[in-house]
Design a protein around this motif. Structure first.
Motif, short mmCIF file in Angstrom:
data_model
loop_
_atom_site.label_atom_id
_atom_site.label_comp_id
_atom_site.label_asym_id
_atom_site.label_seq_id
_atom_site.Cartn_x
_atom_site.Cartn_y
_atom_site.Cartn_z
N GLN A 124 9.27 43.98 55.34
CA GLN A 124 9.36 45.24 56.10
C GLN A 124 10.79 45.48 56.58
O GLN A 124 11.29 46.61 56.56
N SER A 125 11.44 44.41 57.02
CA SER A 125 12.82 44.53 57.47
C SER A 125 13.73 45.00 56.33
O SER A 125 14.59 45.87 56.53
N ARG A 126 13.48 44.45 55.15
CA ARG A 126 14.28 44.85 53.99
C ARG A 126 14.02 46.32 53.64
O ARG A 126 14.96 47.07 53.35
N LYS A 127 12.78 46.74 53.71
CA LYS A 127 12.45 48.13 53.43
C LYS A 127 13.09 49.06 54.45
O LYS A 127 13.65 50.11 54.11
N ASN A 128 13.02 48.67 55.72
CA ASN A 128 13.59 49.50 56.78
C ASN A 128 15.10 49.67 56.62
O ASN A 128 15.62 50.79 56.71
N ILE A 129 15.80 48.57 56.41
CA ILE A 129 17.26 48.67 56.32
C ILE A 129 17.66 49.46 55.08
O ILE A 129 18.63 50.23 55.10
N GLY A 130 16.89 49.32 54.00
CA GLY A 130 17.17 50.11 52.81
C GLY A 130 17.03 51.60 53.07
O GLY A 130 17.88 52.41 52.65
N GLU A 131 15.99 51.98 53.80
CA GLU A 131 15.80 53.39 54.13
C GLU A 131 16.89 53.90 55.07
O GLU A 131 17.38 55.02 54.92
N ILE A 132 17.26 53.07 56.03
CA ILE A 132 18.33 53.45 56.95
C ILE A 132 19.63 53.70 56.19
O ILE A 132 20.31 54.72 56.39
N LEU A 133 19.98 52.80 55.30
CA LEU A 133 21.22 52.94 54.54
C LEU A 133 21.18 54.18 53.65
O LEU A 133 22.17 54.91 53.55
N ASP A 134 20.05 54.40 53.00
CA ASP A 134 19.93 55.56 52.11
C ASP A 134 20.08 56.87 52.88
O ASP A 134 20.80 57.79 52.46
N ARG A 135 19.41 56.97 54.01
CA ARG A 135 19.45 58.22 54.77
C ARG A 135 20.82 58.48 55.36
O ARG A 135 21.32 59.62 55.37
N LEU A 136 21.46 57.44 55.84
CA LEU A 136 22.81 57.61 56.38
C LEU A 136 23.79 58.00 55.28
O LEU A 136 24.63 58.90 55.46
N HIS A 137 23.68 57.33 54.14
CA HIS A 137 24.62 57.61 53.05
C HIS A 137 24.40 59.01 52.47
O HIS A 137 25.36 59.69 52.10
N GLN A 138 23.16 59.43 52.40
CA GLN A 138 22.88 60.77 51.88
C GLN A 138 23.44 61.85 52.79
O GLN A 138 23.97 62.86 52.31
N ARG A 139 23.33 61.66 54.09
CA ARG A 139 23.79 62.68 55.04
C ARG A 139 25.29 62.58 55.33
O ARG A 139 25.92 63.57 55.72
#
Length: 231
Positions: A124-139
């Motif tokens: 879950q931690s890996r999934k969370n950090i992946g989503e955080i990185l993707d959303r920050l990088h996209q925006r």
């Protein structure tokens, strides 16, 4: 034309002195203009995003001061951080980070995920950090996103984090998979003697701000601005 007329009006024996005065005046003007340009540069905006290791870290003022001196331009460091929180909480705080429109985002979000009583699995931690990185990088596609590994844990704080290194590894892997940056501060702490380390982190988790600054700030300044800058 005016300059030529002034030149002709100056007696021949004084023309050399007149040229020297004009030359010195031009140097002063160039120097003042350069200083003004540097002062007018927009600040490099940094957001430190994390847990109590950021919220209580105390290293941000030192980073702001030393990086500004190194870059010769203003730097501002803001924090979006909360003690005891996990990467699940961090997912709800992305708008706060984005609102700052940072040039650089420093992230440490593994420490509380790794505690046994908060029940954030490694997956879950890996999934969370992946989503955080993707959303920050996209925006914020132009922002530098830098994940960090912080200080070691000891005593009870270490006992409740038996697999913390595994959490660090999966966060690092998610950063590297996306071509993002990773800074590991642990070697700096490992250079301290056992007694100095115990004195620097008296509760086993939260370093004294003055010691954290000595270890974290040079590493970050050198990483952000280039080798030699953090020394």
């Amino acid at each position: 034309m005016i300059c030529l007329q002034l030149w002709r009006a100056v007696p021949t024996e004084r023309r050399l002195a007149w040229c020297l005065v004009l030359y010195l005046a031009s140097l002063i003007l160039v120097s003042m203009t350069g200083k003004s340009d540097a002062e007018n540069l927009p600040p490099v905006k940094i957001v430190a995003f994390g847990t109590s290791l950021t919220a209580r870290g105390g290293w941000q003022p030192g980073l702001q001061t030393r990086l500004a001196a190194c870059l010769q331009r203003p730097v501002s460091v803001e924090s979006v951080a909360k003690s005891g929180e996990t990467s699940t909480w961090a997912l709800t705080q992305l708008d706060r980070v984005l609102a700052e429109q940072p040039d650089i985002i420093l992230i440490e979000l593994y420490a509380n995920d790794a505690t046994l009583h908060r029940f954030v699995s490694l997956a879950q931690s890996r999934k969370n950090i992946g989503e955080i990185l993707d959303r920050l990088h996209q925006r914020l596609p132009r922002a530098r996103i830098i994940l960090m590994a912080m200080n070691p844990f000891s005593g009870l704080r270490g006992l409740i984090r038996p697999f913390v290194d595994s959490y660090i590894l999966v966060h690092q892997a998610e950063a590297q998979k996306r071509g993002l940056e990773f800074v590991d501060h642990r070697p700096g702490w490992e250079r301290l003697s056992p007694d100095d380390l115990a004195a620097a982190i008296p509760d086993g988790a939260h370093p004294r701000p003055e010691v954290a600054s000595k270890i974290i700030v040079p590493e970050l300044v050198g990483h952000i601005a280039g080798p030699g800058c953090g020394e």
